[in-house]
Design a protein around this motif. Structure first.
Motif, PDB file in Angstrom:
ATOM      1  N   LYS A 127       0.820  -1.210   0.000  1.00 61.73           N
ATOM      2  CA  LYS A 127       0.000   0.000   0.000  1.00 61.73           C
ATOM      3  C   LYS A 127       0.854   1.261   0.000  1.00 61.73           C
ATOM      4  O   LYS A 127       0.570   2.212  -0.722  1.00 61.73           O
ATOM      5  N   LEU A 128       1.906   1.252   0.828  1.00 59.93           N
ATOM      6  CA  LEU A 128       2.764   2.439   0.902  1.00 59.93           C
ATOM      7  C   LEU A 128       3.475   2.704  -0.417  1.00 59.93           C
ATOM      8  O   LEU A 128       3.589   3.853  -0.855  1.00 59.93           O
ATOM      9  N   VAL A 129       3.954   1.651  -1.067  1.00 58.91           N
ATOM     10  CA  VAL A 129       4.625   1.841  -2.364  1.00 58.91           C
ATOM     11  C   VAL A 129       3.651   2.411  -3.379  1.00 58.91           C
ATOM     12  O   VAL A 129       3.986   3.342  -4.132  1.00 58.91           O
ATOM     13  N   LEU A 130       2.431   1.885  -3.411  1.00 54.75           N
ATOM     14  CA  LEU A 130       1.444   2.407  -4.361  1.00 54.75           C
ATOM     15  C   LEU A 130       1.048   3.846  -4.026  1.00 54.75           C
ATOM     16  O   LEU A 130       0.876   4.670  -4.927  1.00 54.75           O
ATOM     17  N   LEU A 131       0.909   4.149  -2.737  1.00 50.49           N
ATOM     18  CA  LEU A 131       0.574   5.526  -2.349  1.00 50.49           C
ATOM     19  C   LEU A 131       1.686   6.497  -2.720  1.00 50.49           C
ATOM     20  O   LEU A 131       1.425   7.584  -3.256  1.00 50.49           O
ATOM     21  N   VAL A 132       2.927   6.108  -2.456  1.00 47.57           N
ATOM     22  CA  VAL A 132       4.059   6.987  -2.790  1.00 47.57           C
ATOM     23  C   VAL A 132       4.177   7.136  -4.308  1.00 47.57           C
ATOM     24  O   VAL A 132       4.384   8.251  -4.810  1.00 47.57           O
ATOM     25  N   ALA A 133       4.030   6.030  -5.034  1.00 47.93           N
ATOM     26  CA  ALA A 133       4.134   6.097  -6.504  1.00 47.93           C
ATOM     27  C   ALA A 133       3.045   6.992  -7.076  1.00 47.93           C
ATOM     28  O   ALA A 133       3.308   7.840  -7.941  1.00 47.93           O
ATOM     29  N   GLY A 134       1.814   6.828  -6.614  1.00 48.24           N
ATOM     30  CA  GLY A 134       0.731   7.681  -7.089  1.00 48.24           C
ATOM     31  C   GLY A 134       0.956   9.141  -6.731  1.00 48.24           C
ATOM     32  O   GLY A 134       0.713  10.040  -7.540  1.00 48.24           O
ATOM     33  N   VAL A 173      -3.635   8.584 -10.072  1.00 49.68           N
ATOM     34  CA  VAL A 173      -4.890   8.440  -9.326  1.00 49.68           C
ATOM     35  C   VAL A 173      -5.263   6.964  -9.196  1.00 49.68           C
ATOM     36  O   VAL A 173      -5.699   6.501  -8.136  1.00 49.68           O
ATOM     37  N   LEU A 174      -5.072   6.189 -10.267  1.00 48.45           N
ATOM     38  CA  LEU A 174      -5.379   4.753 -10.205  1.00 48.45           C
ATOM     39  C   LEU A 174      -4.439   4.018  -9.257  1.00 48.45           C
ATOM     40  O   LEU A 174      -4.846   3.059  -8.597  1.00 48.45           O
ATOM     41  N   LEU A 175      -3.168   4.449  -9.187  1.00 50.60           N
ATOM     42  CA  LEU A 175      -2.258   3.821  -8.219  1.00 50.60           C
ATOM     43  C   LEU A 175      -2.697   4.123  -6.790  1.00 50.60           C
ATOM     44  O   LEU A 175      -2.658   3.244  -5.918  1.00 50.60           O
ATOM     45  N   LEU A 176      -3.138   5.357  -6.542  1.00 49.48           N
ATOM     46  CA  LEU A 176      -3.675   5.683  -5.218  1.00 49.48           C
ATOM     47  C   LEU A 176      -4.924   4.859  -4.931  1.00 49.48           C
ATOM     48  O   LEU A 176      -5.101   4.343  -3.820  1.00 49.48           O
ATOM     49  N   GLY A 177      -5.773   4.721  -5.944  1.00 51.75           N
ATOM     50  CA  GLY A 177      -6.979   3.903  -5.775  1.00 51.75           C
ATOM     51  C   GLY A 177      -6.643   2.443  -5.532  1.00 51.75           C
ATOM     52  O   GLY A 177      -7.297   1.772  -4.723  1.00 51.75           O
ATOM     53  N   GLY A 178      -5.619   1.927  -6.220  1.00 49.21           N
ATOM     54  CA  GLY A 178      -5.202   0.549  -5.986  1.00 49.21           C
ATOM     55  C   GLY A 178      -4.722   0.332  -4.565  1.00 49.21           C
ATOM     56  O   GLY A 178      -4.978  -0.712  -3.959  1.00 49.21           O
ATOM     57  N   ALA A 179      -4.038   1.331  -4.015  1.00 50.66           N
ATOM     58  CA  ALA A 179      -3.587   1.218  -2.625  1.00 50.66           C
ATOM     59  C   ALA A 179      -4.767   1.213  -1.669  1.00 50.66           C
ATOM     60  O   ALA A 179      -4.782   0.476  -0.682  1.00 50.66           O
TER      61      ALA A 179
END
Length: 191
Positions: A127-134, A173-179
């Motif tokens: 989750k953190l990786v996806l949040l940071v990437a987004g 936005v989709l990466l944040l949503g994936g997290a």
């Protein structure tokens, strides 16, 4: 020659009839006329189920589409410049070298996490990786869009935002949503 007992099979050393083959693993042989062994009702073992976490397909799909859009947006026009002589110049992400490399590296790191989500892994690190990437993708597109608007106001050139920056922003936005859609725990010890 072997001596035979009561016609069932070859006789052993003590003269008793033995069967030619003994079944392996403690399975008892059933002789003609004997009832087959049946396990009593209720003693049956239930087949072991593999403890597998519930599907995480929605988070994996959102993350994968976000990664594809982020990487694809790197190769689309980020800036469209209309010159006074009527020519149009389109600058793709690679013309803005540092930002494009950051977007590409961020997309590749997020793709590893998206792949992990597809195989059922989950947790706080994902989750953190996806949040940071987004967040990085949204920050880069925000900075680029503000730069385009600032230069557009200060110069006589007509500059506009190309299709690549919105695509990268949607990927972020989709990466944040994936997290946020990931069903893993929000603690370090969770799987």
């Amino acid at each position: 020659m072997t001596s035979e007992g009561s016609g069932i099979g070859p006789a052993g050393e003590e003269g008793e009839a033995t069967l030619p083959h003994t079944p392996p693993f403690g399975i008892k042989a059933v002789h003609p006329g004997d009832e087959p062994p049946v396990t009593p009702p209720g003693d049956e073992e239930e087949p072991r189920r593999r403890d597998r976490p519930a599907g995480n397909g929605l988070a994996a799909m959102a993350s994968t589409i976000g990664v594809v859009l982020a990487i694809m947006g790197t190769f689309l026009p980020w800036i469209v410049v209309d010159h006074p002589d009527g020519t149009v110049e389109r600058l793709i992400g690679w013309d803005v070298a540092l930002d494009a490399v950051l977007v590409l590296v961020t997309g590749l790191v997020a793709s590893v996490v998206a792949g992990a989500l597809w195989i059922g892994q989950r947790g706080l690190v994902h989750k953190l990786v996806l949040l940071v990437a987004g967040g990085v993708l949204l920050a880069i597109t925000g900075v680029e869009i503000s730069d385009i608007r600032a230069v557009d106001a200060a110069s006589s050139l007509d500059r506009s935002i190309g299709s690549g920056l919105p695509v990268v922003a949607i990927g972020g936005v989709l990466l944040l949503g994936g997290a946020l859609l990931d069903r893993g725990r929000w603690s370090l010890g969770g799987r």
